[in-house]
Scaffold this active site. Structure first.
Site, short mmCIF file in Angstrom:
data_model
loop_
_atom_site.label_atom_id
_atom_site.label_comp_id
_atom_site.label_asym_id
_atom_site.label_seq_id
_atom_site.Cartn_x
_atom_site.Cartn_y
_atom_site.Cartn_z
N VAL A 166 0.86 -1.22 -0.20
CA VAL A 166 0.03 -0.19 -0.08
C VAL A 166 0.65 1.32 0.00
CG1 VAL A 166 -2.01 -0.92 1.03
CG2 VAL A 166 -0.18 -0.14 2.50
N SER A 167 0.26 2.20 -0.63
CA SER A 167 0.92 3.69 -0.65
C SER A 167 1.44 4.35 0.44
CB SER A 167 0.33 4.35 -1.62
OG SER A 167 0.43 3.95 -2.79
N THR A 168 0.60 4.25 1.81
CA THR A 168 0.53 4.91 2.93
C THR A 168 0.16 4.11 3.90
OG1 THR A 168 -1.61 5.71 3.05
CG2 THR A 168 -0.27 7.01 1.53
N GLN A 210 -3.33 3.35 4.51
CA GLN A 210 -4.23 2.45 3.63
C GLN A 210 -4.12 1.00 4.37
OE1 GLN A 210 -2.19 3.22 -0.10
NE2 GLN A 210 -4.02 3.95 -0.97
#
Length: 198
Positions: free
Chosen positions: A19-21, A24
């Site tokens: 996941v990007s962050t 998330q």
């Protein structure tokens, strides 16, 4: 998640999720990998932006994978920062006889398969690249239309040009930053930015 570096056998199925962050959730990807029958100790994860070069989970997975293994992801875009990187990685893995399988792409991919699966992978890559091109073209068209209509593109200016000019005049007169902020209503943090542009 994966902690043991031993590789007891070839032909393992390994999972990867990203996941990007940190806000998330990995839950959907991990659930899909679980349904695909991949045990927790063979799943590698990253909570990093695709734009980030530092992806320790992926690095560890690539160091662990052996010929005959298959790397399974929810969708292929989890593997890279952009389409070219994903394609290069899949190609490099194929050269090492390591397969890649996606679970939820519009055309699920398994590069270990012959024939149609490889064609499907190439088509998916082509469609992804076309969508990026179309998205960029739509954004450029929207900007051109807005500019032609006299609308400003980008973030709105927080303070009027008159106030900013007044702040610059006060600075030239030797007025302190605190006094300029009080007279113009522009916060000091913004004044630093405005007054640095002469």
């Amino acid at each position: 998640m994966r902690t043991d570096n031993s590789h007891p056998a070839s032909g393992l199925t390994l999972g990867y999720a990203r996941v990007s962050t940190t806000k998330q959730s990995l839950e959907r990807q991990l659930d899909a990998l679980d349904v695909a029958g991949i045990p927790d100790d063979r799943i590698y994860v990253d909570r990093k932006s695709g734009a980030s070069v530092d992806r320790p989970g992926l690095s560890e997975l690539l160091a662990y994978a052996r010929p005959g293994d298959t790397i399974v992801v929810h969708t292929l875009d989890r593997l890279g920062r952009n389409l070219r990187e994903v394609l290069n990685l899949v190609h490099d893995l194929n050269e090492k006889q390591i397969g890649v399988r996606s679970l939820a792409d519009p055309l699920p991919i398994n590069t270990a398969d012959e024939g149609m699966a490889r064609i499907a992978f190439l088509l998916l890559a082509l469609f992804a690249e076309m969508e990026r091109t179309f998205t960029a073209e739509r954004a450029a068209h929207a900007r051109a239309v807005a500019e032609a209509a006299g609308r400003r593109i980008g973030r709105p200016v927080a303070h009027s040009s008159d106030k900013i000019e007044y702040a610059r005049l006060l600075k030239q007169q030797g007025t302190s930053l605190g006094q300029i902020a009080a007279k113009t209503g522009i916060p000091k943090t913004s004044l630093h930015r405005y007054l640095a542009i002469q």
